[in-house]
Design an enzyme around this catalytic site. Structure first.
Site, PDB file in Angstrom:
ATOM      1  N   HIS A  81       0.831  -1.196   0.000  1.00 36.36           N
ATOM      2  CA  HIS A  81       0.000   0.000   0.000  1.00 36.36           C
ATOM      3  C   HIS A  81       0.868   1.249   0.000  1.00 36.36           C
ATOM      4  O   HIS A  81       1.814   1.368   0.779  1.00 36.36           O
ATOM      5  CB  HIS A  81      -0.933   0.028   1.208  1.00 36.36           C
ATOM      6  CG  HIS A  81      -1.863   1.195   1.201  1.00 36.36           C
ATOM      7  ND1 HIS A  81      -2.902   1.310   0.303  1.00 36.36           N
ATOM      8  CD2 HIS A  81      -1.893   2.328   1.951  1.00 36.36           C
ATOM      9  CE1 HIS A  81      -3.542   2.445   0.505  1.00 36.36           C
ATOM     10  NE2 HIS A  81      -2.950   3.094   1.499  1.00 36.36           N
ATOM     11  N   SER A  82       0.540   2.202  -0.890  1.00 38.48           N
ATOM     12  CA  SER A  82       1.240   3.470  -0.996  1.00 38.48           C
ATOM     13  C   SER A  82       2.730   3.211  -1.289  1.00 38.48           C
ATOM     14  O   SER A  82       3.034   2.525  -2.259  1.00 38.48           O
ATOM     15  CB  SER A  82       1.025   4.292   0.280  1.00 38.48           C
ATOM     16  OG  SER A  82       1.392   5.633   0.084  1.00 38.48           O
ATOM     17  N   MET A  83       3.652   3.717  -0.480  1.00 36.34           N
ATOM     18  CA  MET A  83       5.061   3.401  -0.708  1.00 36.34           C
ATOM     19  C   MET A  83       5.270   1.893  -0.773  1.00 36.34           C
ATOM     20  O   MET A  83       6.095   1.392  -1.559  1.00 36.34           O
ATOM     21  CB  MET A  83       5.934   3.990   0.403  1.00 36.34           C
ATOM     22  CG  MET A  83       7.424   3.691   0.227  1.00 36.34           C
ATOM     23  SD  MET A  83       8.470   4.148   1.642  1.00 36.34           S
ATOM     24  CE  MET A  83       8.338   2.657   2.646  1.00 36.34           C
TER      25      MET A  83
ATOM     26  N   SER B 228      -1.664  -1.062  -4.144  1.00 36.62           N
ATOM     27  CA  SER B 228      -2.780  -0.299  -3.585  1.00 36.62           C
ATOM     28  C   SER B 228      -2.360   1.126  -3.255  1.00 36.62           C
ATOM     29  O   SER B 228      -1.283   1.353  -2.701  1.00 36.62           O
ATOM     30  CB  SER B 228      -3.277  -1.020  -2.317  1.00 36.62           C
ATOM     31  OG  SER B 228      -4.156  -0.217  -1.572  1.00 36.62           O
TER      32      SER B 228
END
Length: 252
Positions: free
Chosen positions: A96-98, A124
């Site tokens: 998720h994200s990074m 994500s």
């Protein structure tokens, strides 16, 4: 592949271990985040008969005294070295994200260096590595700029950000992770595994078009799912996301 006995170390956390599960999923947290951010998802995925391993990067929680790894390529190298003993069954990745970018780089190393193709990779809350936004850099020297960025994303209780002691504890990890993200450049290599992209319709950091650009990073199928929510939409859609992951794990 022969199954081997493994146990959690500095880099891995198992909150709901399923050692006999037919497939294993590795979860990669967001910038400034920790393995425990995946605790609810771990419980849900374990109930779906997956062995869940959450990554714990240096510089946070029980690894607070260690320096952050502020280069995503180096971080991926170190993660792969740590998880290689865990690659004894079909594997999925969820970032998720990074963490999506870290998961992507880990998947590349699995495929190209180890010859192990993930059953699926879930990316994500993150635009594709090939997409760059002009003027989107955060001033890494300013505590206030970093805190403003974290507040704008939601997902963090404002009471924690207003506490000076908490800020002093979490800002080094946030700064190191943002430095890694802002300095990241993809190598141009692509995956062959199926890719599933999840994004929130109100995420200020990823448009649907930027999410769809992940299709250029795999020769396999790429499917994009849009959920109602901002950058941290996962908690509000956990049952559906668990179903998507379980379906992907059952393929192959």
């Amino acid at each position: 592949m022969t199954r081997v006995a493994v146990s959690p170390g500095l880099w891995t956390r198992q909150y709901h271990a399923r050692p006999e599960a037919p497939a294993r999923i590795f979860c990669f947290p967001h910038a400034g985040g920790s393995a425990s951010s995946f605790h609810p998802m771990s419980a849900s995925l374990a109930a779906a008969q997956l062995d869940v391993v959450c990554l714990q990067y240096p510089g946070r929680q029980d690894r607070l005294g260690e320096p952050c790894v502020d280069d995503l390529h180096e971080l991926a190298d170190r993660v792969v070295a740590e998880i290689e003993p865990w690659l004894d069954r079909p594997v999925l990745l969820f970032g998720h994200s990074m963490g999506a970018t870290v998961a992507f780089e880990v998947a590349l190393r699995m495929e190209h260096d180890l010859g192990i193709v993930p059953r699926a990779a879930f990316f994500s809350g993150r635009r594709a590595p090939s997409v760059r936004r002009e003027g989107a850099l955060v001033d890494l020297e300013s505590d206030e700029a970093l805190l403003c960025e974290i507040r704008s994303l939601g997902g963090t209780d404002a009471r924690f950000l207003d506490d000076e002691g908490v800020r002093e504890m979490i800002l080094p990890a946030i700064r190191g992770d943002f430095r890694a993200v802002q300095g990241y450049r993809p190598s141009g290599s692509v995956l062959s595994c199926p890719v599933r992209v999840l994004t929130g319709d109100g995420d200020p950091k990823t448009t649907v078009a930027e999410a769809e650009a992940w299709s250029g990073h795999t020769t396999g199928p790429c499917e994009v799912r849009v959920f109602r929510g901002d950058h941290f939409f996962l908690a509000d859609h956990l049952p559906e996301i668990t179903r998507l992951v379980a379906e992907a794990a059952a393929l192959g």
